[in-house]
Design a protein around this motif. Structure first.
Motif, short mmCIF file in Angstrom:
data_model
loop_
_atom_site.label_atom_id
_atom_site.label_comp_id
_atom_site.label_asym_id
_atom_site.label_seq_id
_atom_site.Cartn_x
_atom_site.Cartn_y
_atom_site.Cartn_z
N LYS A 51 0.80 -1.23 0.00
CA LYS A 51 0.00 0.00 0.00
C LYS A 51 0.83 1.27 0.00
O LYS A 51 0.27 2.37 0.06
N GLN A 52 2.15 1.15 -0.05
CA GLN A 52 3.02 2.32 0.13
C GLN A 52 2.71 3.44 -0.87
O GLN A 52 2.52 4.60 -0.48
N ASP A 53 2.67 3.12 -2.14
CA ASP A 53 2.42 4.15 -3.15
C ASP A 53 1.07 4.81 -2.95
O ASP A 53 0.93 6.03 -3.04
N ALA A 54 0.04 4.00 -2.69
CA ALA A 54 -1.30 4.54 -2.50
C ALA A 54 -1.35 5.45 -1.27
O ALA A 54 -2.01 6.50 -1.28
N MET A 55 -0.65 5.06 -0.22
CA MET A 55 -0.61 5.86 1.00
C MET A 55 0.02 7.22 0.71
O MET A 55 -0.46 8.26 1.18
N GLN A 56 1.07 7.24 -0.06
CA GLN A 56 1.75 8.49 -0.38
C GLN A 56 0.90 9.37 -1.29
O GLN A 56 0.84 10.59 -1.11
N ARG A 57 0.24 8.76 -2.26
CA ARG A 57 -0.50 9.54 -3.25
C ARG A 57 -1.70 10.28 -2.65
O ARG A 57 -2.20 11.23 -3.27
N GLN A 58 -2.14 9.90 -1.46
CA GLN A 58 -3.21 10.64 -0.81
C GLN A 58 -2.82 12.11 -0.62
O GLN A 58 -3.68 12.99 -0.58
N THR A 59 -1.53 12.37 -0.53
CA THR A 59 -1.01 13.73 -0.39
C THR A 59 -1.45 14.62 -1.55
O THR A 59 -1.60 15.84 -1.40
N LEU A 60 -1.65 14.02 -2.71
CA LEU A 60 -1.97 14.79 -3.91
C LEU A 60 -3.38 15.39 -3.87
O LEU A 60 -3.65 16.38 -4.56
N ILE A 61 -4.28 14.81 -3.09
CA ILE A 61 -5.68 15.25 -3.12
C ILE A 61 -5.81 16.72 -2.72
O ILE A 61 -6.31 17.54 -3.51
N PRO A 62 -5.38 17.13 -1.52
CA PRO A 62 -5.51 18.56 -1.20
C PRO A 62 -4.58 19.44 -2.02
O PRO A 62 -4.89 20.61 -2.28
N LEU A 63 -3.45 18.88 -2.47
CA LEU A 63 -2.51 19.65 -3.27
C LEU A 63 -3.14 20.05 -4.60
O LEU A 63 -3.11 21.22 -5.00
N VAL A 64 -3.73 19.09 -5.28
CA VAL A 64 -4.38 19.36 -6.56
C VAL A 64 -5.60 20.26 -6.37
O VAL A 64 -5.84 21.20 -7.15
N GLN A 65 -6.38 19.99 -5.33
CA GLN A 65 -7.58 20.80 -5.09
C GLN A 65 -7.23 22.26 -4.83
O GLN A 65 -7.95 23.17 -5.27
N HIS A 66 -6.14 22.50 -4.11
CA HIS A 66 -5.77 23.87 -3.76
C HIS A 66 -5.49 24.72 -4.99
O HIS A 66 -5.79 25.92 -5.01
N PHE A 67 -4.91 24.10 -6.01
CA PHE A 67 -4.53 24.86 -7.21
C PHE A 67 -5.50 24.65 -8.36
O PHE A 67 -5.22 25.04 -9.50
N GLU A 68 -6.65 24.05 -8.07
CA GLU A 68 -7.59 23.70 -9.13
C GLU A 68 -8.09 24.92 -9.90
O GLU A 68 -8.22 24.89 -11.12
N ASN A 69 -8.36 25.99 -9.20
CA ASN A 69 -8.92 27.18 -9.84
C ASN A 69 -7.92 28.34 -9.92
O ASN A 69 -8.27 29.44 -10.35
#
Length: 264
Positions: A51-69
């Protein structure tokens, strides 16, 4: 023979903190050999049952959302990047950004450099095209640095990420790292912290979550009972989002546009 650093000599010459020389989760050589860096991905994927990669990729959710607009971030910093694998996921999403990676281990930084080169060779141009960006791909920057004392000016980065570091830091070191991340993120920028879940995040795990300390994790018990939101707020940041999945938690914090960073 492979590169390896004598711990006592290195601690004196490079000012490594004493806690850094613990062999966390019994990783052979700790962070102080190229052999350790070479087997890290296999050992952690085994430890976390794939699960290591999946655990790390959760970091991307707020990161992508913050710069979405908003305009894409010009500069992103990953603190304690390890082998740099997560940084390639960040670059997939923000290929235009100037990416800087820090770590205390020169061996892990070298592995991170290899991962970055692999990304540029086999993914970089495709990522640019997917994001409709016309420019030459640039390598990331690599800086050997302690999270407690980051060698960057105030307000340097649009985003700062830190993945699975805090549970390996003593409490005072965590305080120092938070203060430093708050100092160098730009007003309007985001800090994203991903690490182990803590007590209360999943009540069905509370009776056994502390067992992870037995994997040579001396600061874990303190970590799981620490409330981090107030520490970030004391540095002038605003609590943003929280995500919990499996054994991983992601927290994000925003630096208001009209204030400078404070100190814990």
């Amino acid at each position: 023979s492979e590169p390896w650093l004598d711990r006592k000599k290195t601690a004196s010459a490079m000012a490594y903190p004493e806690y850094y020389f613990n062999d966390f989760h019994y990783q052979t050589d700790g962070w102080m050999s190229s052999s350790s860096a070479s087997v890290y991905e296999v050992s952690t994927e085994t430890l976390f049952l794939g699960k290591q990669d999946a655990m790390q990729r959760q970091t991307l959710i707020p990161l992508v959302q913050h710069f979405e607009n908003d305009e894409s971030p010009a500069a992103i910093l990953e603190v304690a990047c390890g082998t740099g694998r997560f940084a390639t996921f960040t670059r997939d999403n923000f290929p235009k950004a100037d990416m800087t990676l820090t770590d205390l281990s020169p061996f892990y930084l070298e592995k991170a450099r290899q991962h970055d080169q692999y990304w540029m060779d086999y993914r970089g141009e495709e990522a640019l095209k997917e994001n409709l960006i016309h420019m030459d791909i640039k390598p990331a920057k690599f800086v050997q640095a302690n999270a407690e004392s980051l060698p960057f000016p105030d307000n340097s980065f649009d985003a700062v990420t830190c993945v699975y570091l805090f549970h390996e830091l003593p409490e005072n070191a965590r305080l120092n790292a938070i203060s430093e991340m708050a100092r160098i993120v730009k007003p309007g920028g985001i800090i994203v912290l991903t690490d182990s879940i803590q007590l209360g995040d999943r009540s069905d795990s509370d009776d056994r979550i502390g067992n992870f300390k037995d994997l040579n994790e001396p600061h874990y018990e303190n970590y799981i009972s620490t409330e981090f939101s107030k520490w970030f707020e004391n540095c002038g940041l605003v609590c943003d989002k929280k995500y919990v999945s499996s054994t991983t938690k992601t927290l994000s914090f925003i630096k208001p546009r009209n204030v400078n960073s404070g100190h814990v």
